[in-house]
Motif scaffolding. Structure first.
Motif, PDB file in Angstrom:
ATOM      1  N   MET A 102       0.842  -1.178   0.000  1.00 19.00           N
ATOM      2  CA  MET A 102       0.000   0.000   0.000  1.00 19.00           C
ATOM      3  C   MET A 102       0.888   1.243   0.000  1.00 19.00           C
ATOM      4  O   MET A 102       1.838   1.346   0.777  1.00 19.00           O
ATOM      5  CB  MET A 102      -0.895  -0.004   1.240  1.00 19.00           C
ATOM      6  CG  MET A 102      -1.728   1.254   1.370  1.00 19.00           C
ATOM      7  SD  MET A 102      -2.869   1.241   2.765  1.00 19.00           S
ATOM      8  CE  MET A 102      -1.770   1.726   4.069  1.00 19.00           C
ATOM      9  N   LEU A 103       0.572   2.177  -0.883  1.00 20.93           N
ATOM     10  CA  LEU A 103       1.306   3.429  -0.948  1.00 20.93           C
ATOM     11  C   LEU A 103       0.717   4.418   0.060  1.00 20.93           C
ATOM     12  O   LEU A 103      -0.461   4.363   0.387  1.00 20.93           O
ATOM     13  CB  LEU A 103       1.249   3.999  -2.364  1.00 20.93           C
ATOM     14  CG  LEU A 103       1.871   3.119  -3.448  1.00 20.93           C
ATOM     15  CD1 LEU A 103       1.790   3.810  -4.802  1.00 20.93           C
ATOM     16  CD2 LEU A 103       3.298   2.735  -3.117  1.00 20.93           C
ATOM     17  N   LEU A 104       1.564   5.310   0.532  1.00 21.72           N
ATOM     18  CA  LEU A 104       1.165   6.241   1.581  1.00 21.72           C
ATOM     19  C   LEU A 104       1.486   7.656   1.126  1.00 21.72           C
ATOM     20  O   LEU A 104       2.610   7.938   0.717  1.00 21.72           O
ATOM     21  CB  LEU A 104       1.926   5.898   2.856  1.00 21.72           C
ATOM     22  CG  LEU A 104       1.444   6.465   4.162  1.00 21.72           C
ATOM     23  CD1 LEU A 104       0.025   6.009   4.463  1.00 21.72           C
ATOM     24  CD2 LEU A 104       2.369   6.019   5.279  1.00 21.72           C
ATOM     25  N   ASP A 161      16.278   3.469   2.140  1.00 27.27           N
ATOM     26  CA  ASP A 161      15.758   4.410   3.124  1.00 27.27           C
ATOM     27  C   ASP A 161      14.418   3.906   3.662  1.00 27.27           C
ATOM     28  O   ASP A 161      13.620   3.340   2.919  1.00 27.27           O
ATOM     29  CB  ASP A 161      15.489   5.767   2.471  1.00 27.27           C
ATOM     30  CG  ASP A 161      16.744   6.579   2.237  1.00 27.27           C
ATOM     31  OD1 ASP A 161      17.760   6.000   1.819  1.00 27.27           O
ATOM     32  OD2 ASP A 161      16.684   7.804   2.445  1.00 27.27           O
ATOM     33  N   PHE A 162      14.203   4.169   4.940  1.00 19.88           N
ATOM     34  CA  PHE A 162      12.906   3.842   5.531  1.00 19.88           C
ATOM     35  C   PHE A 162      12.673   4.680   6.769  1.00 19.88           C
ATOM     36  O   PHE A 162      13.598   5.208   7.369  1.00 19.88           O
ATOM     37  CB  PHE A 162      12.796   2.342   5.863  1.00 19.88           C
ATOM     38  CG  PHE A 162      13.709   1.858   6.965  1.00 19.88           C
ATOM     39  CD1 PHE A 162      13.320   1.867   8.301  1.00 19.88           C
ATOM     40  CD2 PHE A 162      14.975   1.359   6.661  1.00 19.88           C
ATOM     41  CE1 PHE A 162      14.162   1.402   9.313  1.00 19.88           C
ATOM     42  CE2 PHE A 162      15.816   0.893   7.663  1.00 19.88           C
ATOM     43  CZ  PHE A 162      15.412   0.917   8.988  1.00 19.88           C
ATOM     44  N   TRP A 163      11.415   4.806   7.107  1.00 14.96           N
ATOM     45  CA  TRP A 163      10.979   5.339   8.393  1.00 14.96           C
ATOM     46  C   TRP A 163      10.399   4.170   9.180  1.00 14.96           C
ATOM     47  O   TRP A 163       9.744   3.296   8.605  1.00 14.96           O
ATOM     48  CB  TRP A 163       9.871   6.385   8.225  1.00 14.96           C
ATOM     49  CG  TRP A 163      10.375   7.777   7.985  1.00 14.96           C
ATOM     50  CD1 TRP A 163      10.498   8.404   6.786  1.00 14.96           C
ATOM     51  CD2 TRP A 163      10.788   8.717   8.982  1.00 14.96           C
ATOM     52  NE1 TRP A 163      10.965   9.676   6.969  1.00 14.96           N
ATOM     53  CE2 TRP A 163      11.154   9.891   8.306  1.00 14.96           C
ATOM     54  CE3 TRP A 163      10.897   8.664  10.370  1.00 14.96           C
ATOM     55  CZ2 TRP A 163      11.610  11.023   8.983  1.00 14.96           C
ATOM     56  CZ3 TRP A 163      11.346   9.790  11.032  1.00 14.96           C
ATOM     57  CH2 TRP A 163      11.695  10.951  10.342  1.00 14.96           C
ATOM     58  N   MET A 164      10.629   4.181  10.489  1.00  9.88           N
ATOM     59  CA  MET A 164      10.025   3.173  11.362  1.00  9.88           C
ATOM     60  C   MET A 164       9.332   3.920  12.503  1.00  9.88           C
ATOM     61  O   MET A 164       9.912   4.824  13.108  1.00  9.88           O
ATOM     62  CB  MET A 164      11.079   2.204  11.911  1.00  9.88           C
ATOM     63  CG  MET A 164      10.492   1.096  12.743  1.00  9.88           C
ATOM     64  SD  MET A 164      11.627  -0.314  13.052  1.00  9.88           S
ATOM     65  CE  MET A 164      13.176   0.477  13.430  1.00  9.88           C
ATOM     66  N   ARG A 212       6.124   6.354  -1.196  1.00 11.54           N
ATOM     67  CA  ARG A 212       6.287   5.793   0.153  1.00 11.54           C
ATOM     68  C   ARG A 212       5.394   4.567   0.212  1.00 11.54           C
ATOM     69  O   ARG A 212       4.222   4.644  -0.143  1.00 11.54           O
ATOM     70  CB  ARG A 212       5.856   6.796   1.208  1.00 11.54           C
ATOM     71  CG  ARG A 212       6.636   8.065   1.214  1.00 11.54           C
ATOM     72  CD  ARG A 212       5.995   9.049   2.214  1.00 11.54           C
ATOM     73  NE  ARG A 212       6.361  10.404   1.880  1.00 11.54           N
ATOM     74  CZ  ARG A 212       5.627  11.225   1.160  1.00 11.54           C
ATOM     75  NH1 ARG A 212       4.446  10.858   0.702  1.00 11.54           N
ATOM     76  NH2 ARG A 212       6.048  12.439   0.915  1.00 11.54           N
ATOM     77  N   GLU A 213       5.951   3.483   0.701  1.00 12.06           N
ATOM     78  CA  GLU A 213       5.241   2.208   0.648  1.00 12.06           C
ATOM     79  C   GLU A 213       5.219   1.554   2.032  1.00 12.06           C
ATOM     80  O   GLU A 213       6.266   1.378   2.648  1.00 12.06           O
ATOM     81  CB  GLU A 213       5.970   1.310  -0.359  1.00 12.06           C
ATOM     82  CG  GLU A 213       5.417  -0.051  -0.540  1.00 12.06           C
ATOM     83  CD  GLU A 213       6.278  -0.861  -1.508  1.00 12.06           C
ATOM     84  OE1 GLU A 213       5.944  -2.043  -1.675  1.00 12.06           O
ATOM     85  OE2 GLU A 213       7.258  -0.344  -2.073  1.00 12.06           O
TER      86      GLU A 213
END
Length: 173
Positions: free
Chosen positions: A1-3, A117-120, A140-141
């Motif tokens: 799912m894209l955000l 790259d990622f956000w957590m 962003r996924e």
């Protein structure tokens, strides 16, 4: 799912304890920063002691609420113009409460090579940040799988990095 849009912004308002990011690129192509980068390249600098904006005020609010926001940026020297520009803002962001760390892999193997790259958020939800080679964001996924590899990436990044202020001591930025 894209955000995107409000759902993306909500992640930064709804997290309970920690928002954390891994940054791996030497430059991000962000259209909203073009004028600021041009000014930086022309020699203009911000005063980190006087700098305040919505982002720094939000960092202070998060800290008052007992929440944390942090990042590790993986870099190699010489630093790109974009990183030098970004570092100018890292100082007031760190002073406002963001835990910014630098993992310099110039003269060593990168234990996180190939990790994107990622956000957590709250060590439970991961958002993958997808970019073109030039740093232009694709999307962003929401990561649908197990977050334990990302917890390990965070552990490695924190263990292999140093606080921003320590990293920039003696650097001519």
């Amino acid at each position: 799912m894209l955000l995107d849009g409000e759902a993306w912004q909500a992640k930064f308002h709804d997290f309970q304890s920690e928002a954390w990011r891994l940054e791996t690129l030497p430059a991000y192509n962000v259209s909203q920063e073009e004028d600021q980068i041009r000014a930086f390249m022309a020699g203009e600098r911000i005063d980190p002691h006087a700098y305040s904006n919505e982002y720094t005020e939000d960092l202070k609010r998060l800290r008052r609420e007992g929440k944390s926001k942090g990042r590790v940026h993986i870099v190699t020297r010489p630093l790109s113009d974009y990183l030098r520009f970004e570092f100018m803002y890292y100082r007031p962001h760190a002073w406002a409460g963001e835990d910014i760390r630098i993992m310099d892999v110039t003269d060593r193997d990168n234990p996180l090579a190939g990790v994107q790259d990622f956000w957590m958020f709250d060590r439970a939800e991961v958002i993958l940040m997808n970019y073109e080679v030039d740093g232009t964001q694709i999307n962003r996924e929401v990561h649908e799988g197990d977050v334990s590899p990302f917890l390990e990436y965070q552990r490695i990044a924190l263990a292999e990095s140093v606080p921003f202020e320590e990293y920039v001591k003696g650097l001519d930025l």
